[in-house]
Scaffold this motif. Sequence first.
Motif, PDB file in Angstrom:
ATOM      1  N   GLY A  40      80.684  32.347  24.540  1.00 32.08           N
ATOM      2  CA  GLY A  40      81.230  33.427  25.352  1.00 32.08           C
ATOM      3  C   GLY A  40      80.937  33.233  26.831  1.00 32.08           C
ATOM      4  N   LEU A  41      79.747  32.728  27.155  1.00 29.30           N
ATOM      5  CA  LEU A  41      79.407  32.438  28.554  1.00 29.30           C
ATOM      6  C   LEU A  41      80.362  31.397  29.139  1.00 29.30           C
ATOM      7  N   LEU A  42      80.559  30.309  28.382  1.00 28.64           N
ATOM      8  CA  LEU A  42      81.466  29.264  28.852  1.00 28.64           C
ATOM      9  C   LEU A  42      82.867  29.828  29.068  1.00 28.64           C
ATOM     10  N   ALA A  43      83.332  30.631  28.113  1.00 37.49           N
ATOM     11  CA  ALA A  43      84.673  31.205  28.214  1.00 37.49           C
ATOM     12  C   ALA A  43      84.779  32.188  29.380  1.00 37.49           C
ATOM     13  N   LEU A  44      83.758  33.054  29.514  1.00 36.76           N
ATOM     14  CA  LEU A  44      83.789  34.080  30.555  1.00 36.76           C
ATOM     15  C   LEU A  44      83.877  33.474  31.950  1.00 36.76           C
ATOM     16  N   TYR A  45      83.025  32.499  32.217  1.00 37.12           N
ATOM     17  CA  TYR A  45      82.989  31.936  33.560  1.00 37.12           C
ATOM     18  C   TYR A  45      84.146  30.972  33.821  1.00 37.12           C
ATOM     19  N   LEU A  46      84.525  30.190  32.820  1.00 40.54           N
ATOM     20  CA  LEU A  46      85.584  29.207  33.053  1.00 40.54           C
ATOM     21  C   LEU A  46      86.976  29.845  33.040  1.00 40.54           C
ATOM     22  N   SER A  47      87.063  31.116  32.641  1.00 40.92           N
ATOM     23  CA  SER A  47      88.334  31.840  32.718  1.00 40.92           C
ATOM     24  C   SER A  47      88.439  32.636  34.018  1.00 40.92           C
ATOM     25  N   ASP A  48      87.407  32.567  34.848  1.00 41.74           N
ATOM     26  CA  ASP A  48      87.406  33.336  36.097  1.00 41.74           C
ATOM     27  C   ASP A  48      88.497  32.830  37.040  1.00 41.74           C
ATOM     28  N   PRO A  49      89.200  33.733  37.728  1.00 47.63           N
ATOM     29  CA  PRO A  49      90.257  33.315  38.662  1.00 47.63           C
ATOM     30  C   PRO A  49      89.771  32.355  39.746  1.00 47.63           C
ATOM     31  N   LYS A  50      88.468  32.396  40.071  1.00 46.67           N
ATOM     32  CA  LYS A  50      87.940  31.497  41.109  1.00 46.67           C
ATOM     33  C   LYS A  50      88.088  30.031  40.713  1.00 46.67           C
ATOM     34  N   VAL A  51      88.104  29.756  39.404  1.00 53.47           N
ATOM     35  CA  VAL A  51      88.203  28.369  38.934  1.00 53.47           C
ATOM     36  C   VAL A  51      89.515  27.744  39.379  1.00 53.47           C
TER      37      VAL A  51
ATOM     38  N   LEU B 145      78.530  27.561  39.638  1.00 53.11           N
ATOM     39  CA  LEU B 145      79.633  26.597  39.578  1.00 53.11           C
ATOM     40  C   LEU B 145      80.908  27.197  40.153  1.00 53.11           C
ATOM     41  N   ILE B 146      81.242  28.415  39.729  1.00 51.04           N
ATOM     42  CA  ILE B 146      82.503  29.009  40.164  1.00 51.04           C
ATOM     43  C   ILE B 146      82.406  29.651  41.547  1.00 51.04           C
ATOM     44  N   ASP B 147      81.167  29.832  42.056  1.00 54.71           N
ATOM     45  CA  ASP B 147      80.982  30.507  43.349  1.00 54.71           C
ATOM     46  C   ASP B 147      80.790  29.534  44.513  1.00 54.71           C
ATOM     47  N   GLN B 148      80.988  28.241  44.275  1.00 56.69           N
ATOM     48  CA  GLN B 148      80.647  27.265  45.312  1.00 56.69           C
ATOM     49  C   GLN B 148      81.398  27.487  46.621  1.00 56.69           C
ATOM     50  N   ALA B 149      82.704  27.683  46.538  1.00 56.64           N
ATOM     51  CA  ALA B 149      83.502  27.872  47.763  1.00 56.64           C
ATOM     52  C   ALA B 149      83.077  29.154  48.482  1.00 56.64           C
ATOM     53  N   GLU B 150      82.897  30.211  47.720  1.00 52.85           N
ATOM     54  CA  GLU B 150      82.501  31.513  48.266  1.00 52.85           C
ATOM     55  C   GLU B 150      81.139  31.430  48.945  1.00 52.85           C
ATOM     56  N   ASP B 151      80.190  30.746  48.307  1.00 52.24           N
ATOM     57  CA  ASP B 151      78.843  30.632  48.859  1.00 52.24           C
ATOM     58  C   ASP B 151      78.816  29.771  50.117  1.00 52.24           C
ATOM     59  N   GLU B 152      79.676  28.764  50.145  1.00 55.20           N
ATOM     60  CA  GLU B 152      79.736  27.896  51.335  1.00 55.20           C
ATOM     61  C   GLU B 152      80.192  28.707  52.545  1.00 55.20           C
ATOM     62  N   VAL B 153      81.178  29.549  52.342  1.00 54.74           N
ATOM     63  CA  VAL B 153      81.686  30.393  53.435  1.00 54.74           C
ATOM     64  C   VAL B 153      80.611  31.385  53.879  1.00 54.74           C
ATOM     65  N   GLY B 154      79.902  31.975  52.921  1.00 56.06           N
ATOM     66  CA  GLY B 154      78.890  32.983  53.236  1.00 56.06           C
ATOM     67  C   GLY B 154      77.556  32.416  53.662  1.00 56.06           C
ATOM     68  N   GLY B 155      77.396  31.086  53.571  1.00 59.46           N
ATOM     69  CA  GLY B 155      76.121  30.467  53.916  1.00 59.46           C
ATOM     70  C   GLY B 155      75.036  30.748  52.896  1.00 59.46           C
ATOM     71  N   ASP B 156      75.456  31.077  51.660  1.00 53.40           N
ATOM     72  CA  ASP B 156      74.495  31.410  50.611  1.00 53.40           C
ATOM     73  C   ASP B 156      74.069  30.154  49.858  1.00 53.40           C
TER      74      ASP B 156
END
Length: 360
Positions: free
Chosen positions: A313-324, A259-270
């Motif tokens: 904790g998973l929800l908090a960890l990922y949704l607090s990521d700066p990428k969000v 979810l949080i890596d979508q923009a990054e993966d689009e650029v990398g073609g992942d």
Amino acid sequence: MIELEQSRNQFPKEPIRLMSRVYKFILPGVRNELDGWRQEAGAIPDPELRRQALASIATKEFHCQGGSVYAAANLAQRDVLIPLIVAFQTISDYLDNLCDRSTSMDEHDFRLLHQSMLDAVNPCAQVRDYYALREESDDGGYLLHLVQTCRSNILKLPGYPAAKPYIVDLVQLYTDLQVYKHIAPNRREQALVRWWEQHKHRTPHLRWNEFAAATGSTLGVFMLFLAASNPDLDNDSAEIIQRSYFPHVCGLHIMLDYLIDQAEDEVGGDLNFCSYYENKETMLKRIALIVEGARRDIKRLPASSFHRMIIEGLLALYLSDPKVSEQREIRDVSRQLMRRSPLMRLFFFANSLWIRKQHL
């Protein structure tokens, strides 16, 4: 699950106690282990392997921190569990980097590399040359040392014989995923769907991308490592643990990661499993369904409050990521997932921000 009841009191029951153990024992232990692996990675002779090994430690330290939280439930065995979890997760992150930014697209190469993970959880297996099918191969013994570290610590887990078949099953699924998701982009989706067709009887309510995501998590393996630290673990209890973690807890872990890596993966073609939904509303609905499935499944386990903390904790960890904050659509989804957040999740959210700040 009588044999696990004895260890129930070792599990922290509330967030403050859990995080106290994390700050006092887990984070320093992980840092110490990674410092050692970073030093070894820096001495790898091949420049490409050295670069990817160092990058995997530098950018994915939080994977080892998160995985090692399971050692907080048995502090008496933390000197076994933390080195084991860190070594196994470091193999995973290193190989992910090698395959993501690979000079090869050979699925046989990817499978041989990931055979190291299967050998890491099977102390009796014959080790091999995991780089035999690729040009870069001189890692100075780095990958083999990671494998041997896992094996030597596994031999210290008295309940491992009961946990082993379920760990091997999860690692085999993980290996298959890594092979199919890293092959040529014009082949990978078809390969993943064909693979899902062989396994969908295990998770008939999940879409192919959700099943694939669930196989990409190491959390079920780490929970089984923890369970194996109990000499009274039996086959039935190990099976219940696996079914309580796979597919929903594991699936939530990786869907949030994507979810949080979508923009990054689009650029990398992942490949990104969140990109296969028809729209944002469907994606949110499906992730919410997985969250509810995870909460329901962990109620089968003793000390279920500990596993509920893992989910929040998973929800908090990922949704607090700066990428969000950098992705408007993901920010909207994050707000909806955090709406009416229980105090526990907000507590972990604040702690996730603090831990990230300390490691900048």
